[in-house]
Write an enzyme that holds these catalytic residues in place. Structure first.
Site, mmCIF file in Angstrom:
data_model
loop_
_atom_site.group_PDB
_atom_site.id
_atom_site.type_symbol
_atom_site.label_atom_id
_atom_site.label_comp_id
_atom_site.label_asym_id
_atom_site.label_seq_id
_atom_site.Cartn_x
_atom_site.Cartn_y
_atom_site.Cartn_z
ATOM 1 N N SER A 49 5.138 -0.902 -5.483
ATOM 2 C CA SER A 49 5.018 0.288 -4.869
ATOM 3 C C SER A 49 6.586 0.702 -4.853
ATOM 4 O O SER A 49 7.394 -0.331 -4.994
ATOM 5 C CB SER A 49 4.420 0.264 -3.616
ATOM 6 O OG SER A 49 5.245 -0.523 -2.597
ATOM 7 N N ASP A 84 3.311 1.048 -8.923
ATOM 8 C CA ASP A 84 2.046 1.691 -8.257
ATOM 9 C C ASP A 84 2.484 3.012 -7.651
ATOM 10 O O ASP A 84 3.374 3.096 -6.827
ATOM 11 C CB ASP A 84 1.617 0.551 -7.271
ATOM 12 C CG ASP A 84 0.144 0.927 -6.787
ATOM 13 O OD1 ASP A 84 -0.500 1.569 -7.177
ATOM 14 O OD2 ASP A 84 0.099 0.341 -5.700
ATOM 15 N N HIS A 85 1.727 4.040 -7.841
ATOM 16 C CA HIS A 85 1.755 5.437 -7.060
ATOM 17 C C HIS A 85 3.208 5.837 -7.082
ATOM 18 O O HIS A 85 3.507 6.157 -6.103
ATOM 19 C CB HIS A 85 1.550 5.331 -5.649
ATOM 20 C CG HIS A 85 -0.228 5.203 -5.440
ATOM 21 N ND1 HIS A 85 -1.087 6.008 -5.764
ATOM 22 C CD2 HIS A 85 -0.973 4.019 -5.064
ATOM 23 C CE1 HIS A 85 -2.250 5.594 -5.386
ATOM 24 N NE2 HIS A 85 -2.321 4.161 -5.116
ATOM 25 N N GLU A 135 -3.173 9.881 -11.785
ATOM 26 C CA GLU A 135 -4.395 10.038 -10.872
ATOM 27 C C GLU A 135 -4.898 11.393 -10.661
ATOM 28 O O GLU A 135 -4.113 12.256 -10.641
ATOM 29 C CB GLU A 135 -3.836 9.514 -9.529
ATOM 30 C CG GLU A 135 -4.789 9.624 -8.496
ATOM 31 C CD GLU A 135 -4.295 8.747 -7.088
ATOM 32 O OE1 GLU A 135 -3.541 7.769 -6.990
ATOM 33 O OE2 GLU A 135 -4.539 9.200 -5.913
ATOM 34 N N HIS A 177 -7.476 2.997 0.640
ATOM 35 C CA HIS A 177 -6.498 1.979 0.848
ATOM 36 C C HIS A 177 -6.568 1.152 1.956
ATOM 37 O O HIS A 177 -7.035 1.938 2.815
ATOM 38 C CB HIS A 177 -5.048 2.315 0.567
ATOM 39 C CG HIS A 177 -4.378 2.663 -0.667
ATOM 40 N ND1 HIS A 177 -3.905 3.976 -1.076
ATOM 41 C CD2 HIS A 177 -4.782 2.107 -1.943
ATOM 42 C CE1 HIS A 177 -3.728 3.993 -2.343
ATOM 43 N NE2 HIS A 177 -4.189 2.899 -2.911
ATOM 44 N N GLY A 208 -7.746 0.421 -3.847
ATOM 45 C CA GLY A 208 -8.346 0.261 -2.753
ATOM 46 C C GLY A 208 -9.418 -0.860 -2.780
ATOM 47 O O GLY A 208 -10.490 -0.882 -2.284
ATOM 48 N N ASN A 229 -7.229 -2.605 -8.224
ATOM 49 C CA ASN A 229 -5.968 -2.733 -7.322
ATOM 50 C C ASN A 229 -6.312 -3.434 -6.096
ATOM 51 O O ASN A 229 -7.108 -3.078 -5.486
ATOM 52 C CB ASN A 229 -5.194 -1.472 -7.109
ATOM 53 C CG ASN A 229 -4.717 -0.830 -8.404
ATOM 54 O OD1 ASN A 229 -5.031 -1.243 -9.419
ATOM 55 N ND2 ASN A 229 -4.117 0.353 -8.161
ATOM 56 N N ASN A 231 -4.338 -5.068 -2.748
ATOM 57 C CA ASN A 231 -3.074 -5.429 -2.086
ATOM 58 C C ASN A 231 -3.216 -5.936 -0.566
ATOM 59 O O ASN A 231 -2.963 -6.954 -0.316
ATOM 60 C CB ASN A 231 -2.199 -4.150 -1.762
ATOM 61 C CG ASN A 231 -0.993 -4.244 -1.017
ATOM 62 O OD1 ASN A 231 -0.356 -5.372 -1.127
ATOM 63 N ND2 ASN A 231 -0.657 -3.202 -0.243
ATOM 64 N N THR A 232 -4.132 -5.100 0.194
ATOM 65 C CA THR A 232 -4.419 -5.613 1.466
ATOM 66 C C THR A 232 -5.043 -7.048 1.689
ATOM 67 O O THR A 232 -4.467 -8.040 2.752
ATOM 68 C CB THR A 232 -5.208 -4.626 2.030
ATOM 69 O OG1 THR A 232 -4.366 -3.237 2.226
ATOM 70 C CG2 THR A 232 -5.274 -4.921 3.822
#
Ligand code: 13P
Length: 287
Positions: A49, A84-85, A135, A177, A208, A229, A231-232
Protein backbone atom coordinates in the site's frame (compact mmCIF):
# COMPACT_ATOMS: atom_id res chain seq x y z
CA UNK A 1 13.39 -12.10 -10.92
CA UNK A 2 10.12 -10.23 -10.46
CA UNK A 3 7.45 -11.00 -13.05
CA UNK A 4 4.25 -9.33 -14.22
CA UNK A 5 1.12 -10.89 -12.71
CA UNK A 6 -0.39 -11.44 -16.17
CA UNK A 7 0.61 -15.04 -16.89
CA UNK A 8 0.02 -16.29 -13.36
CA UNK A 9 -3.48 -14.79 -13.31
CA UNK A 10 -4.49 -16.01 -16.75
CA UNK A 11 -3.33 -19.50 -15.76
CA UNK A 12 -5.27 -19.24 -12.48
CA UNK A 13 -8.46 -18.17 -14.25
CA UNK A 14 -8.17 -21.05 -16.71
CA UNK A 15 -7.26 -23.56 -13.98
CA UNK A 16 -10.01 -22.33 -11.62
CA UNK A 17 -7.84 -21.33 -8.69
CA UNK A 18 -6.68 -17.96 -7.36
CA UNK A 19 -3.29 -16.42 -6.64
CA UNK A 20 -3.02 -14.75 -3.23
CA UNK A 21 -1.88 -11.18 -2.85
CA UNK A 22 -0.37 -10.80 0.60
CA UNK A 23 0.47 -7.31 1.78
CA UNK A 24 3.94 -6.66 3.17
CA UNK A 25 4.97 -4.26 5.93
CA UNK A 26 8.56 -5.13 6.77
CA UNK A 27 11.41 -7.54 6.13
CA UNK A 28 9.93 -10.35 8.25
CA UNK A 29 6.55 -10.33 6.46
CA UNK A 30 8.25 -10.28 3.06
CA UNK A 31 10.59 -13.15 3.92
CA UNK A 32 7.76 -15.20 5.46
CA UNK A 33 5.57 -14.84 2.35
CA UNK A 34 8.36 -15.55 -0.15
CA UNK A 35 9.53 -18.64 1.73
CA UNK A 36 5.99 -19.99 2.05
CA UNK A 37 5.40 -19.53 -1.68
CA UNK A 38 8.63 -21.35 -2.48
CA UNK A 39 8.00 -24.20 -0.01
CA UNK A 40 4.55 -24.75 -1.50
CA UNK A 41 5.52 -24.19 -5.12
CA UNK A 42 2.93 -21.44 -5.45
CA UNK A 43 2.94 -18.21 -7.45
CA UNK A 44 2.53 -15.16 -5.21
CA UNK A 45 1.84 -11.43 -5.34
CA UNK A 46 3.39 -9.12 -2.75
CA UNK A 47 1.07 -6.15 -2.16
CA UNK A 48 2.39 -2.75 -1.05
CA UNK A 49 0.00 0.00 0.00
CA UNK A 50 1.14 3.61 -0.29
CA UNK A 51 1.33 3.78 3.52
CA UNK A 52 3.46 0.64 3.71
CA UNK A 53 5.62 2.12 0.94
CA UNK A 54 6.32 5.19 3.05
CA UNK A 55 6.92 3.08 6.17
CA UNK A 56 9.44 0.85 4.39
CA UNK A 57 11.44 3.85 3.25
CA UNK A 58 10.09 4.23 -0.28
CA UNK A 59 9.44 2.06 -3.32
CA UNK A 60 13.09 1.81 -4.34
CA UNK A 61 14.02 0.37 -0.94
CA UNK A 62 11.26 -2.23 -1.31
CA UNK A 63 12.37 -3.22 -4.82
CA UNK A 64 15.93 -3.62 -3.52
CA UNK A 65 14.79 -5.71 -0.55
CA UNK A 66 12.51 -8.00 -2.57
CA UNK A 67 15.00 -8.53 -5.40
CA UNK A 68 17.71 -9.24 -2.84
CA UNK A 69 15.56 -11.83 -1.09
CA UNK A 70 14.57 -13.53 -4.33
CA UNK A 71 18.25 -14.03 -5.06
CA UNK A 72 19.53 -14.83 -1.55
CA UNK A 73 16.66 -17.21 -0.70
CA UNK A 74 16.74 -18.88 -4.16
CA UNK A 75 13.11 -18.10 -4.84
CA UNK A 76 12.19 -19.61 -8.21
CA UNK A 77 8.36 -19.44 -8.09
CA UNK A 78 6.77 -16.49 -9.94
CA UNK A 79 6.67 -13.38 -7.73
CA UNK A 80 4.96 -10.10 -8.67
CA UNK A 81 5.60 -6.94 -6.66
CA UNK A 82 2.38 -4.97 -6.83
CA UNK A 83 1.24 -1.53 -5.70
CA UNK A 84 -2.07 -1.91 -3.81
CA UNK A 85 -4.78 0.78 -4.21
CA UNK A 86 -2.41 3.28 -5.75
CA UNK A 87 -3.06 6.81 -6.91
CA UNK A 88 -2.03 7.70 -10.47
CA UNK A 89 1.14 9.39 -9.15
CA UNK A 90 2.08 6.46 -6.91
CA UNK A 91 1.63 4.06 -9.86
CA UNK A 92 4.11 6.09 -11.90
CA UNK A 93 6.60 6.14 -9.01
CA UNK A 94 6.37 2.36 -8.54
CA UNK A 95 6.87 1.75 -12.26
CA UNK A 96 9.98 3.90 -12.13
CA UNK A 97 11.26 2.16 -9.00
CA UNK A 98 11.00 -1.33 -10.58
CA UNK A 99 7.66 -2.80 -9.42
CA UNK A 100 6.39 -5.47 -11.78
CA UNK A 101 2.71 -4.69 -11.28
CA UNK A 102 0.54 -1.77 -10.15
CA UNK A 103 -3.03 -1.15 -9.12
CA UNK A 104 -4.56 2.17 -10.04
CA UNK A 105 -7.59 2.69 -7.83
CA UNK A 106 -9.70 5.17 -9.74
CA UNK A 107 -12.93 3.99 -8.13
CA UNK A 108 -13.46 7.29 -6.30
CA UNK A 109 -13.31 9.28 -9.57
CA UNK A 110 -16.16 9.62 -12.02
CA UNK A 111 -16.16 6.73 -14.52
CA UNK A 112 -14.94 9.18 -17.21
CA UNK A 113 -11.91 10.20 -15.16
CA UNK A 114 -11.25 6.61 -14.10
CA UNK A 115 -11.25 5.64 -17.82
CA UNK A 116 -8.96 8.52 -18.77
CA UNK A 117 -6.31 7.78 -16.12
CA UNK A 118 -6.56 3.99 -16.54
CA UNK A 119 -6.06 4.42 -20.32
CA UNK A 120 -2.80 6.31 -19.72
CA UNK A 121 -1.55 3.59 -17.38
CA UNK A 122 -2.52 0.78 -19.79
CA UNK A 123 -0.26 2.43 -22.36
CA UNK A 124 2.67 2.82 -19.97
CA UNK A 125 2.42 -0.66 -18.38
CA UNK A 126 2.00 -2.36 -21.78
CA UNK A 127 5.15 -0.69 -23.09
CA UNK A 128 7.09 -2.00 -20.11
CA UNK A 129 5.51 -5.48 -19.91
CA UNK A 130 4.00 -4.82 -16.46
CA UNK A 131 0.57 -5.81 -15.17
CA UNK A 132 -2.14 -3.33 -14.25
CA UNK A 133 -5.12 -3.74 -11.92
CA UNK A 134 -8.02 -1.30 -12.17
CA UNK A 135 -10.97 -0.88 -9.83
CA UNK A 136 -14.65 -0.19 -10.31
CA UNK A 137 -17.04 0.25 -7.36
CA UNK A 138 -15.12 0.99 -4.20
CA UNK A 139 -14.34 -1.74 -1.67
CA UNK A 140 -15.80 -0.99 1.75
CA UNK A 141 -14.05 -0.63 5.07
CA UNK A 142 -10.91 1.27 5.94
CA UNK A 143 -7.44 0.61 4.66
CA UNK A 144 -4.48 2.86 5.26
CA UNK A 145 -6.75 5.77 6.11
CA UNK A 146 -8.78 5.38 2.89
CA UNK A 147 -12.41 4.71 3.72
CA UNK A 148 -14.62 3.14 1.05
CA UNK A 149 -18.39 2.88 1.29
CA UNK A 150 -18.54 -0.67 -0.12
CA UNK A 151 -20.39 -0.62 -3.40
CA UNK A 152 -21.51 -3.23 -5.82
CA UNK A 153 -19.88 -2.40 -9.14
CA UNK A 154 -21.93 -1.73 -12.25
CA UNK A 155 -21.29 -4.47 -14.84
CA UNK A 156 -21.38 -2.00 -17.70
CA UNK A 157 -18.72 0.19 -16.11
CA UNK A 158 -16.64 -2.93 -15.46
CA UNK A 159 -16.83 -3.76 -19.16
CA UNK A 160 -15.76 -0.23 -20.10
CA UNK A 161 -12.66 -0.47 -17.89
CA UNK A 162 -11.89 -4.10 -18.84
CA UNK A 163 -12.04 -3.16 -22.54
CA UNK A 164 -9.21 -0.66 -22.03
CA UNK A 165 -6.86 -3.65 -21.80
CA UNK A 166 -6.09 -3.84 -18.08
CA UNK A 167 -4.63 -7.13 -16.82
CA UNK A 168 -7.08 -7.67 -13.95
CA UNK A 169 -10.12 -5.96 -12.55
CA UNK A 170 -11.17 -5.38 -8.94
CA UNK A 171 -14.93 -5.00 -8.80
CA UNK A 172 -16.81 -4.27 -5.60
CA UNK A 173 -19.27 -7.10 -4.82
CA UNK A 174 -20.11 -6.24 -1.22
CA UNK A 175 -16.60 -7.13 -0.01
CA UNK A 176 -14.87 -4.96 2.57
CA UNK A 177 -11.38 -4.55 3.99
CA UNK A 178 -10.79 -5.65 7.56
CA UNK A 179 -13.15 -7.82 9.62
CA UNK A 180 -16.69 -8.39 8.32
CA UNK A 181 -19.48 -7.13 10.59
CA UNK A 182 -21.82 -9.72 12.11
CA UNK A 183 -24.70 -8.48 9.92
CA UNK A 184 -22.71 -8.69 6.64
CA UNK A 185 -24.91 -9.91 3.79
CA UNK A 186 -22.17 -11.91 2.09
CA UNK A 187 -20.71 -11.55 -1.40
CA UNK A 188 -23.11 -10.40 -4.12
CA UNK A 189 -22.78 -13.43 -6.43
CA UNK A 190 -25.51 -12.23 -8.80
CA UNK A 191 -23.44 -9.08 -9.38
CA UNK A 192 -20.28 -11.16 -9.82
CA UNK A 193 -22.03 -13.29 -12.46
CA UNK A 194 -23.12 -10.16 -14.34
CA UNK A 195 -19.60 -8.71 -14.16
CA UNK A 196 -18.11 -11.97 -15.39
CA UNK A 197 -20.59 -12.11 -18.30
CA UNK A 198 -19.74 -8.50 -19.21
CA UNK A 199 -15.95 -8.79 -18.93
CA UNK A 200 -15.38 -12.22 -20.52
CA UNK A 201 -11.99 -13.68 -19.70
CA UNK A 202 -10.74 -10.84 -17.53
CA UNK A 203 -9.21 -12.18 -14.29
CA UNK A 204 -11.27 -10.66 -11.45
CA UNK A 205 -9.80 -9.58 -8.12
CA UNK A 206 -11.43 -10.07 -4.74
CA UNK A 207 -10.22 -7.57 -2.15
CA UNK A 208 -10.93 -7.95 1.57
CA UNK A 209 -9.99 -11.65 1.62
CA UNK A 210 -9.90 -11.76 5.44
CA UNK A 211 -12.86 -13.50 7.02
CA UNK A 212 -14.76 -14.56 3.89
CA UNK A 213 -16.11 -18.10 4.49
CA UNK A 214 -14.35 -20.85 2.49
CA UNK A 215 -17.49 -21.77 0.46
CA UNK A 216 -17.85 -18.16 -0.69
CA UNK A 217 -14.19 -18.02 -1.70
CA UNK A 218 -14.61 -21.19 -3.74
CA UNK A 219 -17.78 -19.96 -5.39
CA UNK A 220 -16.09 -16.63 -6.24
CA UNK A 221 -13.19 -18.53 -7.86
CA UNK A 222 -15.66 -20.62 -9.90
CA UNK A 223 -17.14 -17.32 -11.16
CA UNK A 224 -13.88 -15.84 -12.45
CA UNK A 225 -12.00 -14.53 -9.40
CA UNK A 226 -8.30 -15.26 -10.01
CA UNK A 227 -6.61 -13.03 -7.41
CA UNK A 228 -7.55 -12.68 -3.74
CA UNK A 229 -6.06 -10.03 -1.45
CA UNK A 230 -5.28 -10.76 2.19
CA UNK A 231 -3.89 -8.31 4.68
CA UNK A 232 -5.77 -8.16 7.99
CA UNK A 233 -5.55 -11.90 8.62
CA UNK A 234 -1.74 -11.83 8.49
CA UNK A 235 -1.78 -8.78 10.75
CA UNK A 236 -4.03 -10.51 13.31
CA UNK A 237 -1.88 -13.66 13.28
CA UNK A 238 1.29 -11.58 13.66
CA UNK A 239 -0.21 -9.53 16.52
CA UNK A 240 -1.43 -12.52 18.48
CA UNK A 241 1.88 -14.38 18.21
CA UNK A 242 3.84 -11.25 19.20
CA UNK A 243 1.49 -10.48 22.11
CA UNK A 244 1.96 -14.00 23.51
CA UNK A 245 5.73 -13.74 23.22
CA UNK A 246 5.89 -10.37 24.94
CA UNK A 247 3.49 -11.42 27.69
CA UNK A 248 5.69 -14.43 28.42
CA UNK A 249 8.38 -11.80 29.17
CA UNK A 250 11.27 -14.17 28.51
CA UNK A 251 13.80 -11.63 27.33
CA UNK A 252 13.17 -8.86 29.82
CA UNK A 253 16.33 -9.55 31.83
CA UNK A 254 19.81 -8.63 30.63
CA UNK A 255 19.81 -6.91 27.24
CA UNK A 256 16.01 -6.78 26.89
CA UNK A 257 14.12 -8.05 23.86
CA UNK A 258 16.26 -9.45 21.09
CA UNK A 259 14.66 -7.96 17.94
CA UNK A 260 15.26 -11.19 16.04
CA UNK A 261 13.61 -13.34 18.69
CA UNK A 262 10.69 -11.04 19.39
CA UNK A 263 9.63 -11.08 15.73
CA UNK A 264 10.16 -14.83 15.21
CA UNK A 265 6.74 -16.06 16.46
CA UNK A 266 4.97 -13.47 14.27
CA UNK A 267 7.07 -14.59 11.30
CA UNK A 268 5.98 -18.22 11.84
CA UNK A 269 2.35 -17.12 12.29
CA UNK A 270 2.40 -15.32 8.94
CA UNK A 271 3.90 -18.38 7.26
CA UNK A 272 1.09 -20.55 8.64
CA UNK A 273 -1.61 -18.06 7.59
CA UNK A 274 -0.22 -17.69 4.07
CA UNK A 275 0.00 -21.47 3.64
CA UNK A 276 -3.60 -21.90 4.80
CA UNK A 277 -4.76 -19.28 2.28
CA UNK A 278 -2.75 -20.84 -0.55
CA UNK A 279 -4.44 -24.17 0.22
CA UNK A 280 -7.89 -22.55 0.21
CA UNK A 281 -7.21 -20.62 -3.01
CA UNK A 282 -5.82 -23.75 -4.72
CA UNK A 283 -2.49 -22.20 -5.78
CA UNK A 284 -0.20 -24.83 -4.24
CA UNK A 285 1.97 -26.62 -6.83
CA UNK A 286 0.77 -24.21 -9.53
CA UNK A 287 4.08 -22.34 -9.92
P1 13P B 1 -8.11 -7.55 4.16
O1 13P B 1 -7.28 -6.61 5.00
O2 13P B 1 -9.53 -7.49 4.52
O3 13P B 1 -7.55 -8.92 4.14
O4 13P B 1 -8.04 -6.98 2.66
C1 13P B 1 -6.81 -6.83 2.02
C2 13P B 1 -6.95 -6.12 0.73
O5 13P B 1 -7.95 -6.21 0.04
C3 13P B 1 -5.79 -5.33 0.27
O6 13P B 1 -6.08 -4.61 -0.89
Amino acid sequence: MLVSAKDMLNKAREGKYAVGQFNINNLEWTKAILLTAQENNSPVILGVSEGAGKYMCGYKTIVGMVNGMIEELNITVPVALHLDHGSYEAALKCIEAGFSSVMFDGSHYSIEENIEKTTELVKITNEKGLSLEAEVGSIGGEEDGVVGAGEVADANECKQIADLGVTMLAAGIGNIHGKYPANWKGLAFDALEEIKAATGNMPLVLHGGTGIPAEMIQKAISLGVAKINVNTECQLAFSEATRKYIEAGKDLEGKGFDPRKVLAPGFEAIKATVKEKMELFGSINKA
